[in-house]
Design a protein around this motif. Structure first.
Motif, mmCIF file in Angstrom:
data_model
loop_
_atom_site.group_PDB
_atom_site.id
_atom_site.type_symbol
_atom_site.label_atom_id
_atom_site.label_comp_id
_atom_site.label_asym_id
_atom_site.label_seq_id
_atom_site.Cartn_x
_atom_site.Cartn_y
_atom_site.Cartn_z
ATOM 1 N N ILE A 13 30.940 11.125 2.898
ATOM 2 C CA ILE A 13 30.619 10.863 1.488
ATOM 3 C C ILE A 13 30.521 9.363 1.196
ATOM 4 C CG2 ILE A 13 31.549 13.049 0.645
ATOM 5 C CD1 ILE A 13 34.091 11.443 -0.231
ATOM 6 N N GLY A 14 30.645 8.535 2.231
ATOM 7 C CA GLY A 14 30.459 7.098 2.071
ATOM 8 C C GLY A 14 31.585 6.370 1.366
ATOM 9 N N CYS A 15 32.812 6.861 1.502
ATOM 10 C CA CYS A 15 33.946 6.207 0.831
ATOM 11 C C CYS A 15 34.341 4.896 1.511
ATOM 12 C CB CYS A 15 35.144 7.150 0.756
ATOM 13 S SG CYS A 15 35.990 7.390 2.333
ATOM 14 N N GLU A 16 33.946 4.711 2.751
ATOM 15 C CA GLU A 16 34.193 3.504 3.541
ATOM 16 C C GLU A 16 35.645 3.268 3.934
ATOM 17 O OE1 GLU A 16 31.697 -0.112 2.918
ATOM 18 O OE2 GLU A 16 31.158 0.868 1.034
ATOM 19 N N SER A 17 36.520 4.245 3.761
ATOM 20 C CA SER A 17 37.919 4.022 4.134
ATOM 21 C C SER A 17 38.052 3.781 5.641
ATOM 22 C CB SER A 17 38.816 5.171 3.675
ATOM 23 O OG SER A 17 38.472 6.372 4.311
ATOM 24 N N PRO A 23 37.368 -1.534 11.331
ATOM 25 C CA PRO A 23 35.994 -2.068 11.371
ATOM 26 C C PRO A 23 35.443 -2.305 12.768
ATOM 27 C CG PRO A 23 37.530 -3.770 10.683
ATOM 28 C CD PRO A 23 38.312 -2.478 10.741
ATOM 29 N N GLU A 24 36.313 -2.319 13.792
ATOM 30 C CA GLU A 24 35.813 -2.500 15.148
ATOM 31 C C GLU A 24 35.207 -1.223 15.723
ATOM 32 O OE1 GLU A 24 40.305 -2.056 15.230
ATOM 33 O OE2 GLU A 24 38.946 -3.409 14.228
ATOM 34 N N VAL A 25 35.446 -0.079 15.046
ATOM 35 C CA VAL A 25 34.910 1.194 15.528
ATOM 36 C C VAL A 25 33.900 1.802 14.548
ATOM 37 C CG1 VAL A 25 35.506 3.564 16.213
ATOM 38 C CG2 VAL A 25 36.977 1.667 16.899
ATOM 39 N N PHE A 26 34.096 1.547 13.244
ATOM 40 C CA PHE A 26 33.238 2.142 12.220
ATOM 41 C C PHE A 26 32.476 1.074 11.439
ATOM 42 C CE2 PHE A 26 36.968 4.872 12.777
ATOM 43 C CZ PHE A 26 36.365 6.073 13.093
ATOM 44 N N ALA A 27 31.271 1.420 11.003
ATOM 45 C CA ALA A 27 30.466 0.534 10.168
ATOM 46 C C ALA A 27 29.835 1.381 9.062
ATOM 47 C CB ALA A 27 29.386 -0.156 10.991
ATOM 48 N N GLU A 50 44.553 6.672 11.854
ATOM 49 C CA GLU A 50 44.745 6.406 10.423
ATOM 50 C C GLU A 50 43.433 6.623 9.663
ATOM 51 O OE1 GLU A 50 46.075 2.866 7.342
ATOM 52 O OE2 GLU A 50 46.475 2.573 9.477
ATOM 53 N N ALA A 51 42.313 6.189 10.252
ATOM 54 C CA ALA A 51 41.003 6.405 9.628
ATOM 55 C C ALA A 51 40.711 7.897 9.513
ATOM 56 C CB ALA A 51 39.909 5.703 10.436
#
Length: 64
Positions: A13-17, A23-27, A50-51
């Motif tokens: 849903i694009g929450c960006e949590s 940030p080293e694994v997800f963008a 945690e993500a």
């Protein structure tokens, strides 16, 4: 065989949590307004977990 990080963009849903936590694994793709995996082989497992735990739609998982 090692596990890799998978994110289901259909569910995202694009929450960006996940991006904020790891940030080293997800963008985040501003065009689709969805997160995506930039490093499927993973990174800090605690941060990835945690993500996963913080994802409101539970669209992040490990795949063997």
């Amino acid at each position: 065989m090692s596990k890799k990080v998978v994110l289901d963009q259909e569910e995202c849903i694009g929450c960006e949590s996940c991006v904020e936590i790891c940030p080293e694994v997800f963008a985040f793709d501003a065009d689709t307004e969805k997160a995506y995996v930039i490093k499927p082989e993973g990174g800090p497992e605690d941060d990835i977990q945690e993500a996963m735990d913080s994802c409101p739609v539970e669209c992040i998982s490990w795949e063997e």
